[in-house]
Design an enzyme around this catalytic site. Sequence first.
Site, PDB file in Angstrom:
ATOM      1  N   CYS A  14       9.100 -62.047  60.783  1.00  0.00           N
ATOM      2  CA  CYS A  14       8.281 -62.531  61.901  1.00  0.00           C
ATOM      3  C   CYS A  14       9.123 -62.616  63.172  1.00  0.00           C
ATOM      4  O   CYS A  14       9.431 -61.595  63.772  1.00  0.00           O
ATOM      5  CB  CYS A  14       7.614 -63.852  61.537  1.00  0.00           C
ATOM      6  SG  CYS A  14       6.237 -64.264  62.641  1.00  0.00           S
ATOM      7  N   HIS A  48       5.001 -62.923  56.552  1.00  0.00           N
ATOM      8  CA  HIS A  48       5.866 -63.907  55.900  1.00  0.00           C
ATOM      9  C   HIS A  48       5.893 -63.674  54.388  1.00  0.00           C
ATOM     10  O   HIS A  48       5.120 -64.300  53.648  1.00  0.00           O
ATOM     11  CB  HIS A  48       5.372 -65.325  56.213  1.00  0.00           C
ATOM     12  CG  HIS A  48       5.682 -65.766  57.595  1.00  0.00           C
ATOM     13  ND1 HIS A  48       6.822 -66.463  57.922  1.00  0.00           N
ATOM     14  CD2 HIS A  48       5.001 -65.587  58.764  1.00  0.00           C
ATOM     15  CE1 HIS A  48       6.844 -66.709  59.216  1.00  0.00           C
ATOM     16  NE2 HIS A  48       5.748 -66.177  59.754  1.00  0.00           N
ATOM     17  N   GLU A 104       7.832 -64.779  52.259  1.00  0.00           N
ATOM     18  CA  GLU A 104       8.163 -66.009  51.523  1.00  0.00           C
ATOM     19  C   GLU A 104       6.918 -66.832  51.184  1.00  0.00           C
ATOM     20  O   GLU A 104       6.966 -67.716  50.311  1.00  0.00           O
ATOM     21  CB  GLU A 104       9.164 -66.852  52.331  1.00  0.00           C
ATOM     22  CG  GLU A 104       8.598 -67.685  53.446  1.00  0.00           C
ATOM     23  CD  GLU A 104       8.295 -66.913  54.725  1.00  0.00           C
ATOM     24  OE1 GLU A 104       7.858 -67.547  55.712  1.00  0.00           O
ATOM     25  OE2 GLU A 104       8.507 -65.677  54.743  1.00  0.00           O
TER      26      GLU A 104
END
Length: 228
Positions: free
Chosen positions: A113, A207, A209
């Site tokens: 990002c 993202h 994660e």
Amino acid sequence: MPKPLIGVTTYLNQAQWGVWDLPAALLPAAYPRLVQASGGLAVLLPPDDPSAAAEAVARLDGLVVAGGADVEPVRYGAEPDTRTGPPARDRDSWELALIDAALAAGTPLLGICRGMQLLNVALGGTLVQHLDGHTEAVGVMGRHPVSPVPGTRYAATVPERAEVPTYHHQCVDVLGKNLLASAHADDGTVEAIELPSPAWALGVQWHPEMGEDLRVMRALVAAASVRR
């Protein structure tokens, strides 16, 4: 074989825990957990003097530049839009120095990002300061599909159109020197960028994660293992 050591950038904020209310080096736990699940050892990198970046990178096998605050527009020669967030100047300086050091040393690099946007700025690119449709609501991740560009490193890692978790209101405008767009959203937004081989430098606008797909981080860890 020892696991590769993957540095992940953090940011400084006031935080509360227990009886304390103090400045803290913060990072959502999902980042180190993703590194660990992908076969790496995670180490956190709080902002430091940019002169220390080369020494820090020299001790790493791979680098992740995490998401967070908007990049200050002066970094790419623009006036701030009214919708651009407050600057994080110390973090910008530190992370740009880390990116420069990683590229100079050939250390595998993944920008997430803000990290992707900063990689683009580090190589002379610019950003769109505001766009709609890539965030569900304030504090709520959205999801949308991205399509890989055939023949790119990202396409070799994730060859199919895939839905990804997303939370951003800025994106790449003009690509930085030698960077390639390697994935797009349906509205044409550049969702991944990379440097051509032999460098291993990849940025993703979403993202990873916050999702279940480990392939992007596993690719970084694999490249870091080779370097180690």
